[in-house]
Design a protein around this motif. Structure first.
Motif, PDB file in Angstrom:
ATOM      1  N   TYR A  45     -26.379  23.973 -39.276  1.00 54.59           N
ATOM      2  CA  TYR A  45     -25.961  23.662 -40.635  1.00 54.59           C
ATOM      3  C   TYR A  45     -24.460  23.887 -40.808  1.00 54.59           C
ATOM      4  O   TYR A  45     -23.874  24.758 -40.182  1.00 54.59           O
ATOM      5  CB  TYR A  45     -26.743  24.521 -41.642  1.00 54.59           C
ATOM      6  N   ASP A  46     -23.889  23.090 -41.714  1.00 58.05           N
ATOM      7  CA  ASP A  46     -22.472  23.234 -42.028  1.00 58.05           C
ATOM      8  C   ASP A  46     -22.255  24.191 -43.187  1.00 58.05           C
ATOM      9  O   ASP A  46     -21.155  24.714 -43.357  1.00 58.05           O
ATOM     10  CB  ASP A  46     -21.881  21.864 -42.361  1.00 58.05           C
ATOM     11  N   LEU A  47     -23.321  24.433 -43.992  1.00 59.21           N
ATOM     12  CA  LEU A  47     -23.226  25.351 -45.119  1.00 59.21           C
ATOM     13  C   LEU A  47     -24.621  25.718 -45.594  1.00 59.21           C
ATOM     14  O   LEU A  47     -25.539  24.899 -45.531  1.00 59.21           O
ATOM     15  CB  LEU A  47     -22.429  24.710 -46.262  1.00 59.21           C
ATOM     16  N   VAL A  48     -24.778  26.965 -46.076  1.00 61.73           N
ATOM     17  CA  VAL A  48     -26.048  27.434 -46.623  1.00 61.73           C
ATOM     18  C   VAL A  48     -25.840  27.829 -48.082  1.00 61.73           C
ATOM     19  O   VAL A  48     -24.926  28.596 -48.401  1.00 61.73           O
ATOM     20  CB  VAL A  48     -26.599  28.644 -45.836  1.00 61.73           C
ATOM     21  N   ILE A  49     -26.682  27.286 -48.964  1.00 65.54           N
ATOM     22  CA  ILE A  49     -26.707  27.676 -50.372  1.00 65.54           C
ATOM     23  C   ILE A  49     -27.881  28.652 -50.509  1.00 65.54           C
ATOM     24  O   ILE A  49     -29.031  28.287 -50.300  1.00 65.54           O
ATOM     25  CB  ILE A  49     -26.905  26.461 -51.292  1.00 65.54           C
ATOM     26  N   LEU A  50     -27.580  29.903 -50.824  1.00 67.26           N
ATOM     27  CA  LEU A  50     -28.559  30.987 -50.704  1.00 67.26           C
ATOM     28  C   LEU A  50     -28.746  31.731 -52.022  1.00 67.26           C
ATOM     29  O   LEU A  50     -27.803  32.361 -52.521  1.00 67.26           O
ATOM     30  CB  LEU A  50     -28.082  31.956 -49.611  1.00 67.26           C
TER      31      LEU A  50
END
Length: 223
Positions: A45-50
């Motif tokens: 992944y290029d980014l995680v929204i957590l």
């Protein structure tokens, strides 16, 4: 770019996924902390929204576990809480940014773009790729061929982006599917060929070469 959303509010998660998919991102969604940690560890992944408040493992623990394992993926934390202590704890565990609910979707997208841009700059990468008379600005999502701007759909741009960041290299159909379509995509993999054909028509036929049995290679455009 491929994003992972870890959010237990299903309506919010699916709404965000729909909007971000329309922006041209490939988006996967999970609803609990343990699955989120597993997916973030195993996926590219290029980014995680957590989200912070999650069943299984909370967001703080997921973030800390990823950082402890050496994963440097940008993490944007979401929470319904509001307070300096929560923000400090989130950033202390290794999060890159922090957004308190309720938030504006426009602000979320701006934060995502800023984090991805910051990551690229940190790696020494420029958002503007020039190959012959082709210029692709991955930050502004604009494409120019011989100084003329070419209009692409979000998915067309996402496919081209995968090729331009690896210009001169062979990019497989599987790699394009992985980064442009989401984890749950189980349709015809030949969809990639459809988009490659469209890009050739909009740009130039010889720009994208087919390497039989291996994938596609973007080569310098010639007038």
């Amino acid at each position: 770019m491929r994003l992972l959303i870890v959010e237990d509010e299903k309506r919010l998660a699916l709404s965000l996924a729909k909007g971000l998919t329309a922006e041209g991102y490939a988006v996967d969604v999970v609803h609990d902390g343990r699955e989120g940690l597993h997916r973030a560890t195993e996926g590219t992944y290029d980014l995680v929204i957590l989200d912070i408040m999650l069943p299984g493992l909370n967001g703080y623990r997921v973030c800390a576990a990823l950082r402890a394992a050496g994963h440097e993926v940008p993490i944007l934390m979401l929470t319904a809480k509001d307070g300096e202590y929560d923000e400090a704890e989130g950033l202390d565990t290794g999060a890159d940014d922090y957004l308190t609910k309720p938030f504006s979707y426009v602000v979320l997208v701006a934060r995502i773009k800023a984090l991805l841009r910051r990551r690229g700059q940190g790696a020494g990468a420029s958002p503007v790729h020039v190959l012959g008379d082709l210029k692709v600005d991955t930050a502004a999502h604009r494409v120019f061929l011989d100084e003329d701007e070419v209009t692409l759909t979000a998915k067309e741009f996402a496919v081209l982006e995968q090729l331009v960041v690896r210009a001169g290299e062979v990019v497989s159909k599987a790699q394009i599917l992985e980064h442009v379509w989401d984890f749950a995509y189980d349709g015809d993999p030949n969809i990639v060929e459809v988009y490659i054909s469209t890009l050739r028509r909009k740009l130039r036929a010889g720009l994208i070469r087919t390497v039989r049995g291996a994938g596609y290679r973007l080569e310098a455009a010639q007038p």
